[in-house]
Design a protein around this motif. Structure first.
Motif, PDB file in Angstrom:
ATOM      1  N   LEU A   1      53.540  23.285  27.153  1.00  0.00           N
ATOM      2  CA  LEU A   1      55.213  22.857  27.448  1.00  0.00           C
ATOM      3  C   LEU A   1      56.088  22.747  26.288  1.00  0.00           C
ATOM      4  N   LEU A   2      55.507  22.039  25.365  1.00  0.00           N
ATOM      5  CA  LEU A   2      56.092  21.657  24.138  1.00  0.00           C
ATOM      6  C   LEU A   2      56.462  22.767  23.341  1.00  0.00           C
ATOM      7  N   ILE A   3      55.494  23.666  23.247  1.00  0.00           N
ATOM      8  CA  ILE A   3      55.536  24.681  22.482  1.00  0.00           C
ATOM      9  C   ILE A   3      56.490  25.711  23.330  1.00  0.00           C
ATOM     10  N   SER A   4      56.568  26.077  24.563  1.00  0.00           N
ATOM     11  CA  SER A   4      57.151  26.959  25.291  1.00  0.00           C
ATOM     12  C   SER A   4      58.653  26.461  24.985  1.00  0.00           C
ATOM     13  N   GLU A   5      59.116  25.140  25.185  1.00  0.00           N
ATOM     14  CA  GLU A   5      60.446  24.682  25.198  1.00  0.00           C
ATOM     15  C   GLU A   5      61.049  24.829  23.843  1.00  0.00           C
ATOM     16  N   ALA A   6      59.915  24.848  22.840  1.00  0.00           N
ATOM     17  CA  ALA A   6      60.543  24.788  21.598  1.00  0.00           C
ATOM     18  C   ALA A   6      60.806  26.424  21.213  1.00  0.00           C
ATOM     19  N   GLY A   7      60.526  27.454  21.975  1.00  0.00           N
ATOM     20  CA  GLY A   7      60.721  28.712  21.856  1.00  0.00           C
ATOM     21  C   GLY A   7      59.540  29.512  21.517  1.00  0.00           C
ATOM     22  N   GLY A   8      58.316  28.932  21.533  1.00  0.00           N
ATOM     23  CA  GLY A   8      57.050  29.588  21.382  1.00  0.00           C
ATOM     24  C   GLY A   8      56.365  30.129  22.337  1.00  0.00           C
ATOM     25  N   TYR A   9      55.096  30.608  21.914  1.00  0.00           N
ATOM     26  CA  TYR A   9      54.530  31.598  23.080  1.00  0.00           C
ATOM     27  C   TYR A   9      53.321  31.366  23.234  1.00  0.00           C
ATOM     28  N   CYS A  10      52.695  30.949  24.410  1.00  0.00           N
ATOM     29  CA  CYS A  10      51.377  30.446  24.971  1.00  0.00           C
ATOM     30  C   CYS A  10      50.920  31.492  26.057  1.00  0.00           C
ATOM     31  N   ARG A  11      49.729  32.051  25.472  1.00  0.00           N
ATOM     32  CA  ARG A  11      49.190  32.817  26.593  1.00  0.00           C
ATOM     33  C   ARG A  11      47.441  32.603  26.443  1.00  0.00           C
ATOM     34  N   CYS A  12      46.768  32.959  27.671  1.00  0.00           N
ATOM     35  CA  CYS A  12      45.369  32.966  27.635  1.00  0.00           C
ATOM     36  C   CYS A  12      44.820  34.148  26.739  1.00  0.00           C
ATOM     37  N   LEU A  13      43.669  33.926  26.504  1.00  0.00           N
ATOM     38  CA  LEU A  13      43.308  35.148  25.621  1.00  0.00           C
ATOM     39  C   LEU A  13      43.235  36.657  26.221  1.00  0.00           C
ATOM     40  N   ASP A  14      43.369  36.486  27.583  1.00  0.00           N
ATOM     41  CA  ASP A  14      43.426  37.880  28.331  1.00  0.00           C
ATOM     42  C   ASP A  14      44.773  38.242  28.276  1.00  0.00           C
ATOM     43  N   GLY A  15      45.776  37.448  27.985  1.00  0.00           N
ATOM     44  CA  GLY A  15      47.121  37.974  27.829  1.00  0.00           C
ATOM     45  C   GLY A  15      47.913  37.392  28.820  1.00  0.00           C
ATOM     46  N   SER A  16      47.325  36.856  29.813  1.00  0.00           N
ATOM     47  CA  SER A  16      47.984  36.206  30.981  1.00  0.00           C
ATOM     48  C   SER A  16      48.865  34.944  30.716  1.00  0.00           C
ATOM     49  N   PRO A  17      49.968  34.486  31.501  1.00  0.00           N
ATOM     50  CA  PRO A  17      50.393  33.153  31.059  1.00  0.00           C
ATOM     51  C   PRO A  17      49.665  32.108  31.515  1.00  0.00           C
ATOM     52  N   TYR A  18      49.827  30.989  30.844  1.00  0.00           N
ATOM     53  CA  TYR A  18      48.961  29.785  30.798  1.00  0.00           C
ATOM     54  C   TYR A  18      49.213  29.287  32.400  1.00  0.00           C
TER      55      TYR A  18
ATOM     56  N   LEU B   1      42.745  29.950  24.968  1.00  0.00           N
ATOM     57  CA  LEU B   1      44.307  29.706  24.938  1.00  0.00           C
ATOM     58  C   LEU B   1      44.812  29.811  23.456  1.00  0.00           C
ATOM     59  N   MET B   2      45.763  30.596  23.211  1.00  0.00           N
ATOM     60  CA  MET B   2      46.515  30.833  21.875  1.00  0.00           C
ATOM     61  C   MET B   2      47.891  30.551  21.941  1.00  0.00           C
ATOM     62  N   SER B   3      48.499  30.011  21.028  1.00  0.00           N
ATOM     63  CA  SER B   3      49.876  29.512  21.059  1.00  0.00           C
ATOM     64  C   SER B   3      50.297  30.030  19.551  1.00  0.00           C
TER      65      SER B   3
END
Length: 54
Positions: A9-26, A35-37
């Protein structure tokens, strides 16, 4: 999986990008492996390619 929710949530709200390693949204309800951010979608893809290139 719930313990990743605040960080993503913090990373996304700051403009970052978080996805599972299969490319799907967390999704905390889903039991995905890995999970990689990063700061952007392009950085996520470049990092993924560098880490998992065959």
């Amino acid at each position: 999986a719930w313990d990743h929710a605040p960080g993503t949530l913090l990373i996304s709200e700051a403009g970052g990008y978080c996805r599972c390693l299969d490319g799907s949204p967390y999704d905390p309800a889903r039991n995905a492996k890995g999970l990689m951010s990063t700061g952007s979608a392009a950085a996520w893809q470049a990092s993924y390619d560098a880490l998992f290139a065959t």
